[in-house]
Motif scaffolding. Structure first.
Motif, mmCIF file in Angstrom:
data_model
loop_
_atom_site.group_PDB
_atom_site.id
_atom_site.type_symbol
_atom_site.label_atom_id
_atom_site.label_comp_id
_atom_site.label_asym_id
_atom_site.label_seq_id
_atom_site.Cartn_x
_atom_site.Cartn_y
_atom_site.Cartn_z
ATOM 1 N N UNK A 99 0.829 -1.201 0.000
ATOM 2 C CA UNK A 99 0.000 0.000 0.000
ATOM 3 C C UNK A 99 0.868 1.257 0.000
ATOM 4 N N UNK A 100 1.947 1.228 0.803
ATOM 5 C CA UNK A 100 2.858 2.370 0.846
ATOM 6 C C UNK A 100 3.516 2.591 -0.510
ATOM 7 N N UNK A 101 3.821 1.497 -1.200
ATOM 8 C CA UNK A 101 4.411 1.607 -2.535
ATOM 9 C C UNK A 101 3.452 2.285 -3.516
ATOM 10 N N UNK A 102 2.153 1.960 -3.392
ATOM 11 C CA UNK A 102 1.164 2.598 -4.265
ATOM 12 C C UNK A 102 1.078 4.098 -3.996
ATOM 13 N N UNK A 155 -5.523 5.224 -1.859
ATOM 14 C CA UNK A 155 -5.208 3.951 -2.492
ATOM 15 C C UNK A 155 -5.956 2.857 -1.726
ATOM 16 N N UNK A 156 -6.582 1.966 -2.477
ATOM 17 C CA UNK A 156 -7.343 0.868 -1.893
ATOM 18 C C UNK A 156 -6.644 -0.450 -2.231
ATOM 19 N N UNK A 157 -6.434 -1.275 -1.236
ATOM 20 C CA UNK A 157 -5.862 -2.602 -1.436
ATOM 21 C C UNK A 157 -6.948 -3.636 -1.162
ATOM 22 N N UNK A 177 -6.606 2.390 2.572
ATOM 23 C CA UNK A 177 -7.696 1.546 3.059
ATOM 24 C C UNK A 177 -7.512 0.130 2.531
ATOM 25 N N UNK A 178 -8.038 -0.836 3.298
ATOM 26 C CA UNK A 178 -7.848 -2.241 2.959
ATOM 27 C C UNK A 178 -9.190 -2.970 2.986
ATOM 28 N N UNK A 179 -9.371 -3.852 2.013
ATOM 29 C CA UNK A 179 -10.539 -4.729 1.976
ATOM 30 C C UNK A 179 -10.029 -6.153 1.822
#
Length: 305
Positions: free
Chosen positions: A101-104, A128-130, A169-171
């Motif tokens: 996520x940090x890379x995105x 950014x959404x993962x 954010x993460x799903x």
């Protein structure tokens, strides 16, 4: 895999859409612009539109073990979404997800700053959404306190209730938990999309098309590949290539972990050995001192006699 290929060509199963070649044929925005947008809208809980697919080779973080599908897209509002499928649970998913996520974020920062130059502001950076689908989830997803939930949405919050919208954010979606529970029978759009990825039998496909008529064109596209065995063979070959590559990476990761554990164990044994030697030396020194004192007393006694 040979049997899976035969099952599809003989109409017993659908395509395994959790694998990269199959997913991208059915969901690629250049071919089917509305499908991925609709699925992401149901997961994110808001209406979104996919603008374009971003090249994966620009990602700085290397892929994880048994990653079988990975696609990065930019939405119409320039937010970035990474969708991936993990087939087998691996050692440190939370750490890898954080790095990815940090890379995105950094990828978006570099691009936007390059485009805007001196006009750049951090407010120009979008979320950014993962999104990660787990074919087989790790034990933490099956913790009793979760009450069998399969859909997990996470974001950074503050204990004081401070209202700051951070960018990541993460799903996390556990497909195995979804299939084991009654969720698959709950009729809503999100469950329809997840069911499409989770089930491969023709019987399930027929049921899903009755419940979700909007899935009919997708299953029709899948069935159309039965008349093109060479194309299907190529997709299965590509899926196997990815599996082989990731299996090798998994073995490397496991061996590296074993080496690290052995090195740590060796260091521990060495420390304990050094400690034991040090204690022995200390004991010997104490005994030498005691002997020296006794000799001294003995000499004094002899002289006194």
């Amino acid at each position: 895999w040979r049997q899976a290929l035969l099952d599809f060509l003989t109409g017993c199963k659908t395509l395994p859409l959790t694998y990269d070649p199959f997913f991208k044929r059915i969901f690629h925005p250049d071919i089917h612009p509305d499908r991925l947008s609709a699925m992401l809208s149901s997961i994110l809980g808001m209406k979104v539109k996919v603008l374009k697919v971003l090249p994966n080779e620009e990602i700085l973080i290397e892929g994880g073990a048994m990653l079988i599908m990975d696609i990065i897209v930019e939405l119409e509002d320039h937010t970035i979404v990474n969708i991936e499928v993990q087939k087998i649970p691996y050692g440190f998913p939370a750490e890898r997800m954080s790095c990815y996520s940090a890379d995105l974020i950094l990828r978006q920062y570099s691009r936007v700053k390059g485009e805007l130059g001196k006009e750049f502001s951090y407010k120009d950076i979008k979320k950014v959404y993962t999104i990660i689908f787990f074919e087989k989830s790790i034990d933490v997803f099956k913790d009793e306190t979760l009450n069998g939930e399969f859909f997990h949405h996470g974001r950074t919050t503050f204990n004081t209730g401070l209202k700051l919208e951070l960018l990541q954010e993460y799903y996390l979606i556990a497909l195995d938990v979804f299939k084991d529970k009654s969720y698959a029978r709950d009729i809503n759009e999100r469950n329809g999309w997840i069911s499409l990825l989770a089930f491969e039998s023709v019987e399930e496909a027929e049921h899903l098309m009755q419940v979700y008529p909007w899935l009919v064109p997708i299953y029709a596209d899948i069935a159309a590949y039965q008349s093109d065995p060479q194309e299907v063979f190529s997709m299965y070959s590509e899926a196997l290539r990815i599996m082989d590559q990731n299996s090798m990476q998994l073995m490397v990761d496991e061996m590296s972990q074993q080496i690290e554990e052995l090195e740590q164990e060796n260091k521990k044994i060495t420390r304990e050995k050094d400690k034991t030697i040090s204690e022995h030396k200390k004991t010997i020194n104490q005994k030498d001192n005691e002997i020296a004192e006794l000799r001294k007393e003995l000499e004094q006694l002899k002289q006194g006699r």
